[in-house]
Design an enzyme around this catalytic site. Structure first.
Site, short mmCIF file in Angstrom:
data_model
loop_
_atom_site.label_atom_id
_atom_site.label_comp_id
_atom_site.label_asym_id
_atom_site.label_seq_id
_atom_site.Cartn_x
_atom_site.Cartn_y
_atom_site.Cartn_z
N GLY A 252 0.80 -0.93 0.01
CA GLY A 252 0.07 0.05 0.19
C GLY A 252 0.29 1.33 -0.42
O GLY A 252 0.55 1.83 -0.88
N ASP A 253 1.73 1.04 0.84
CA ASP A 253 3.08 2.65 1.35
C ASP A 253 3.41 2.71 -0.93
O ASP A 253 3.74 3.09 -0.97
CB ASP A 253 3.89 2.19 1.89
CG ASP A 253 3.18 2.07 3.43
OD1 ASP A 253 3.83 0.27 4.08
OD2 ASP A 253 1.74 1.87 3.73
O1 TA6 Z 1 2.24 -0.89 5.80
C1 TA6 Z 1 3.42 -1.66 6.74
C2 TA6 Z 1 4.26 -0.95 8.05
O2 TA6 Z 1 4.81 0.47 7.23
C3 TA6 Z 1 4.82 -1.67 8.21
O3 TA6 Z 1 6.80 -1.77 7.64
C4 TA6 Z 1 5.39 -1.00 9.55
O4 TA6 Z 1 5.84 0.07 10.12
C5 TA6 Z 1 3.97 -0.50 10.13
O5 TA6 Z 1 3.16 -0.17 8.78
C6 TA6 Z 1 3.86 1.15 10.39
O6 TA6 Z 1 1.86 1.01 10.39
P1 TA6 Z 1 1.57 2.19 11.39
O7 TA6 Z 1 -0.12 2.12 10.50
O8 TA6 Z 1 1.37 2.14 12.43
O9 TA6 Z 1 2.29 3.42 10.75
#
Ligand code: TA6
Length: 310
Positions: A252-253
């Site tokens: 997603g990122d």
């Molecule tokens: O989408 C994956 C991720 O970025 C992981 O790498 C981990 O850092 C997590 O999500 C962080 O999610 P949040 O919603 O707490 O910022």
């Protein structure tokens, strides 16, 4: 320039297991991979690999904060963080076999009011040097839920495009500040409208309701089914080629990163969606979180299909 905001940064630790994860036992980890994490830093890394100049900002602190900036330097990503007294968190991703991921996300440290104020000033100074702003992820304790709305207002006043990818109240308040693009998943749509999505038609209906508020791009990620995009009354679905994923964390990122790069390069909406689906799929084929192989991306992009749904 793309500026990525990560208010709850993390040292992401991927634990690769030989076999199944068995709670309540001693598990020997076959391989550990550490990356600068938090959604916005996955965005930063992927946007950099896609060829954009990137500045990463947000909060970092303690030994993990120093380590995170060291990792970013290795990726040639400019760091412009507000340094805080607290310790930057760690997030664990347990990978079993080829595709089963269990994430343990720490809440993050307490951020003080003065540190939030310092960050807002730093953010305003960065706006003069950026074209696109991405706002990603959860908030640590002490950061007001209105922060994304504040940052969106500041960025829009400076004439910048803003992409928001978060959840909960901070996402809902940010959404009401009308960023250029939002990327909710189906859970976030259900939370926002307090409904249960029963079908793809429901997803489209609620995505259009969000767009009707005055948001130019509404992108709903659908995992291996790709994504729905609503753009100015038209609804599209981007469909990826079939793959066997290695690590889907960060997909997603990666899509957010691709949209930021596409908007920076003035891609058309369909070009942005095609590129984002290909980049998200490329991330799923990397063992690392928030990482793509440009050669793999080049083979995937022509295989992406975009359908106009209405
Ligand atoms: O989408 C994956 C991720 O970025 C992981 O790498 C981990 O850092 C997590 O999500 C962080 O999610 P949040 O919603 O707490 O910022």
């Amino acid at each position: 320039m793309i500026t990525t905001v990560t208010l709850n940064a993390s040292i992401d630790k991927a634990y690769v297991l030989d076999g199944e994860f068995v709670p309540g036992t001693v598990m020997r980890v076959k391989e550990t991979r550490n990356t600068a994490g938090g959604k916005g830093l996955n965005v930063a890394r992927v946007a950099k690999i896609c060829g954009s100049e990137v500045t990463a900002t947000g909060f970092v602190g303690g030994f993990n904060g120093d380590y995170l900036e060291f990792l970013l330097k290795k990726s040639n990503i400019q760091a412009a963080f507000t340094h805080i007294k607290g310790e930057t968190r760690s997030c664990i991703n347990v990978l079993e076999g080829r595709y089963k991921s269990t994430e343990f996300l720490e809440p993050g440290c307490q951020v003080e009011e003065a540190e939030v104020t310092d960050f807002i000033y730093q953010f305003c100074s960065l706006l003069t040097k950026t074209d696109i702003v991405t706002l990603s992820g959860s908030l640590p304790k002490g950061v007001p839920v209105s922060v994304y709305a504040t940052l969106i207002d500041l960025a829009k006043s400076a004439g910048k495009k803003v992409l928001l990818d978060s959840s909960g109240v901070s996402f809902q308040e940010g959404l009401n500040a009308l960023p250029t693009l939002v990327k909710p998943n189906q859970d976030e749509i259900e939370d926002f409208f307090n409904v249960k999505i029963q079908s793809r038609a429901d997803t489209v209906q609620y995505a259009k309701k969000i767009a009707d508020k005055g948001i130019e791009y509404v992108v709903v990620s659908l995992g291996s089914d790709g994504a729905i995009m609503v753009h100015q009354d038209k609804v599209y679905q981007g469909i990826p080629p079939k793959i066997t994923p290695i690590n889907t964390v960060g997909c997603g990122d990666s899509m957010v990163a691709a949209f930021a790069v596409g908007l920076e390069k003035n891609f058309s909406p369909v070009e942005c969606l095609t590129y984002a689906i290909a980049v998200g799929t490329a991330n799923a084929l990397s063992p690392f979180t928030g990482d793509i192989d440009p050669t793999v991306l080049a083979t995937l992009q022509p295989q992406v299909k975009v359908q106009i749904l209405s």
